[in-house]
Enzyme design. Structure first.
Site, short mmCIF file in Angstrom:
data_model
loop_
_atom_site.label_atom_id
_atom_site.label_comp_id
_atom_site.label_asym_id
_atom_site.label_seq_id
_atom_site.Cartn_x
_atom_site.Cartn_y
_atom_site.Cartn_z
N HIS A 188 -28.80 -14.69 24.76
CA HIS A 188 -27.86 -14.52 25.86
C HIS A 188 -27.24 -15.85 26.31
O HIS A 188 -26.53 -15.87 27.31
CB HIS A 188 -28.54 -13.83 27.04
CG HIS A 188 -28.66 -12.36 26.89
ND1 HIS A 188 -29.26 -11.77 25.79
CD2 HIS A 188 -28.25 -11.32 27.68
CE1 HIS A 188 -29.22 -10.45 25.92
NE2 HIS A 188 -28.60 -10.16 27.05
N GLU A 218 -17.72 -3.37 24.45
CA GLU A 218 -16.89 -4.58 24.57
C GLU A 218 -15.71 -4.59 23.61
O GLU A 218 -14.63 -5.06 23.95
CB GLU A 218 -17.74 -5.84 24.32
CG GLU A 218 -18.68 -6.20 25.45
CD GLU A 218 -20.04 -5.55 25.28
OE1 GLU A 218 -20.93 -5.85 26.08
OE2 GLU A 218 -20.19 -4.73 24.34
N HIS A 247 0.85 -1.19 0.00
CA HIS A 247 0.00 0.00 0.00
C HIS A 247 0.89 1.24 0.00
O HIS A 247 1.21 1.79 1.06
CB HIS A 247 -0.91 0.00 1.24
CG HIS A 247 -1.82 -1.18 1.32
ND1 HIS A 247 -1.38 -2.43 1.66
CD2 HIS A 247 -3.15 -1.29 1.09
CE1 HIS A 247 -2.41 -3.27 1.65
NE2 HIS A 247 -3.49 -2.60 1.31
N HIS A 303 -4.02 3.06 -3.50
CA HIS A 303 -4.18 2.65 -2.11
C HIS A 303 -3.49 1.32 -1.84
O HIS A 303 -2.72 1.20 -0.88
CB HIS A 303 -5.66 2.54 -1.75
CG HIS A 303 -5.90 1.84 -0.44
ND1 HIS A 303 -5.81 2.47 0.78
CD2 HIS A 303 -6.20 0.54 -0.16
CE1 HIS A 303 -6.04 1.61 1.74
NE2 HIS A 303 -6.29 0.43 1.21
#
Length: 694
Positions: free
Chosen positions: A499, A438, A38, A286
């Site tokens: 859950h 999280e 890149h 890129h």
């Protein structure tokens, strides 16, 4: 392969521009030779890298791990040649895993010529532990900036704990370079939000604002006002309108260093592929080499010899030596002298610093760990964990952590007197509040570990999905991070399938280098912590029950110290000659014990093996593994309230696994156990079937 050229270009050349173009052309040549890479971002950001490294950053190339160095994080890690070029040109020295200087270059010119090739230190993305001078592994976009927040939290805590009047032992800055991708990924947003809340004023992100991603101009997906967004978070926002203006870049960085009470976000307007006549400001540059013709034209635009490859002109090494080499060397020397005086004034704190750097634990770190008496009603794994955490955090000064807004539920709050909360105005606190974030929690814990603190992060097992990318990087980096996950199995009950983790245990076990432990009772929880805290180069996941588990009578059953071997014989047939083996982890171990008693009552010789950790058990000598699971005993039943995937490695293709082949259901625990077959009679029936008995 071309030989290195070192002849000067021409008299009177601007040495700063010469260094910048050396970074650019080393990158162009390395990527062209590798036929992969890149180049565009490096061509744009070379002036920034030069300014940070040779004018600003406090880093000693001769000692790249001294504790008070500034940190540089390349979050847009695909631009790794930016880092390899500066590490080579600054002649940064390599350090091995034992933290001993080796006196050899971290990145040689040969490494750069072999960019992205096997065993080259110049890898496709920055890799911590592989190349000295890399502060963190960055590959997935956003992880680097999120990890830098952990580093900045680490700096704040270290300064609050160790700095004394006349002794600024920890006052380093963290510089992170990022791109559009880092800001689009959710983890970047999570991290930016909490960094501002905590007032992390030693943290500076520089945003490469080039308006280009792989698919084209960012106007097709990313049109938000980034400056206003970061002002909304509470960052100090600066802008440099020309990425080639090194004076303005340096001014912005100086403003950052003077800013107190909030982190700094610098928007750097740049042109991807700067200098390329035909690929400047295009998505093509890129992630692709320029091509031989465009390489020549680009070098011409830089005033560079078109046929020169891997050219480092005279004066470039010397320029870096006179800049970062002298500045960093002096800073490191002064810090060492200060540390010697600090050691006389504060010997205990100095010892802590030394132990932290070596990832050692203090003497008596495991004193006063609880021992739980036998109890048929028992205690939940999360409750036992809470008691252990509160002992460890008092015994290990640099052990701290917290939960993603679930502390009262997963019982990870440190409640002893003086623990405190880490906030902007109380940086000595050891309770971290990550908020409902999280993903960034995992990255922040990695940043704490990279700062040599022992950090832990906590949530429910089901939400490990959100933290997983950071856990994976922790395993790649071989960091001793700790993730404490409660609500560990299908039996969590009324919250239902969303859950109830089913596939998660197998998924975590599949991750190379990660140690996962699922304890069966409170004393196994203690022994799990005792084992995991001694790991120096492996992350760990501890999965804990929500519901109470019977505390086994260790006078009747084997010692919980068997956790340290991953699996052990908990209960055995008379004479130790089983005809069927029951293997279980976590809450299902007591179920196996109940079934074992029923089988013995019927004259069937069974053995119960508690297997809290596949990862640890598989590393044991074959002799030990065979003693636990004798190859001659083919009748085997495994029990776990999770996916059956993988258990065939222990029960064999003819063995039986009582587990989950579907998602769970919303119901009280006992109803779920009945519905899915987690009852003693079901285990007894499976064992008899294995033996061909009714």
């Amino acid at each position: 392969m071309s030989t290195t050229q070192v002849a000067p270009l021409k008299p009177g050349v601007d040495i700063d521009q010469l260094c910048i173009n050396t970074i650019r052309t080393l990158t162009i040549d390395a990527i062209q030779q590798a036929k992969s890479g890149h180049p565009g971002a490096v061509m744009a950001l070379a002036p920034l890298a030069y300014t940070i490294w040779n004018r600003v950053i406090r880093f000693d190339p001769q000692n790249p791990i001294w504790p008070n160095r500034d940190r540089f994080v390349l979050s847009n890690g695909h631009a790794s040649m930016l880092l390899w070029s500066v590490l080579h040109l600054t002649q940064t020295q390599a350090v091995n895993a034992e933290y001993e200087r080796l006196g050899q270059p971290s990145v040689t010119l040969e490494d750069i010529k072999r960019f992205r090739q096997l065993d080259s230190k110049a890898t496709g993305h920055p890799e911590y532990h592989w190349t000295s001078g890399v502060e963190t592994t960055t590959g997935p976009l956003g992880q680097g900036i999120a990890t830098s927040v952990g580093m900045a939290i680490g700096q704040k805590w270290l300064a609050a704990h160790f700095n004394k009047p006349g002794f600024e032992m920890f006052d380093y800055n963290i510089y992170a370079v990022c791109g559009d991708g880092c800001l689009m990924e959710g983890v970047g947003s999570e991290a930016a939000s909490i960094a501002a809340h905590l007032g992390l004023d030693k943290l500076c992100w520089v945003y490469d604002n080039n308006h280009i991603t792989i698919e084209g101009n960012t106007k097709i997906t990313f049109t938000e006002d980034v400056a206003t967004r970061f002002l909304g978070y509470g960052w100090n926002v600066l802008r440099v309108g020309d990425a080639n203006d090194t004076e303005r870049i340096e001014q912005a960085l100086e403003t950052f260093k003077k800013t107190k009470g909030r982190p700094t976000f610098i928007i750097l307007d740049s042109h991807i592929g700067y200098g390329s006549p035909h690929k400047h400001d295009t998505s093509e540059i890129h992630g692709e080499p320029l091509g031989e013709d465009e390489v020549r034209l680009t070098k011409r635009a830089y005033g560079w010899p078109e046929d020169a490859k891997f050219l480092v002109p005279d004066g470039v090494y010397e320029c870096f030596q006179a800049g970062i080499g002298a500045r960093g060397g002096t800073a490191c020397k002064e810090w060492k002298e200060q540390f010697a005086a600090y050691k006389s004034a504060y010997p205990e704190l100095a010892t802590e610093i030394e132990q932290m750097q070596r990832r050692e634990l203090p003497a008596g770190w495991d004193r006063n760990l609880p021992v739980f008496p036998a109890d048929s009603k028992g205690i939940a794994g999360r409750e036992a964990s809470s008691k252990v955490l509160n002992v460890l955090a008092q015994n290990i000064p640099w052990f701290l952590g917290g939960s993603a807004d679930l502390g009262p539920s997963n019982k990870t709050q440190l409640t002893y007197a003086g623990a405190g909360d880490f906030q902007a105005d109380t940086p000595t606190g050891k309770n971290l509040h990550f908020g409902i974030r999280e993903h960034s929690m995992g990255a922040i814990v990695n940043g704490l570990s990279l700062s040599k603190l022992r950090g832990f992060g906590a949530t429910y097992v089901i939400f490990s999905d959100y933290a997983r990318p950071a856990i994976r990087l922790s395993a790649i980096m071989e960091l001793p991070t700790l993730f404490v996950f409660s609500h560990d199995a299908m039996g969590d009950g009324e919250d239902g399938p969303t859950h109830q983790p089913v596939e998660h245990l197998a998924s975590l076990r599949a991750m190379p280098g990660l140690v996962m432990v699922r304890p069966a009772d409170a004393n196994e929880v203690v022994e799990a912590y005792r084992f995991l805290m001694q790991l120096r180069h492996k992350p760990a996941v501890l999965t804990l029950s929500r519901q109470p588990l019977p505390t086994l009578d260790r006078n009747k059953y084997a010692s919980a110290s068997g956790v340290a071997r991953g699996a052990y014989v908990l209960a055995d047939a008379p004479g130790g000659n089983p005809e069927v083996i029951l293997i279980a982890s976590g809450s299902e171990v007591s179920l196996a014990v109940d079934a074992h008693d029923k089988l013995l009552a019927e004259g069937i010789r069974s053995r119960v093996v508690s297997m809290p950790s596949w990862d640890i058990f598989d590393l044991q000598p074959q002799e030990y593994r065979d003693s636990v699971l004798p190859p001659k005993v083919k009748a085997r039943v495994a029990i776990e309230q999770a996916s059956t995937f993988g258990w065939e490695r222990y029960v064999g293709t003819s063995g039986h696994v009582i587990g989950m082949k579907t998602f769970g259901a919303s119901a009280p625990l006992k109803e779920l156990q009945r519905k899915f077959g987690f009852e003693p009679d079901g285990v007894v029936a499976a064992a008899k079937e294995q033996l061909g008995r009714k």
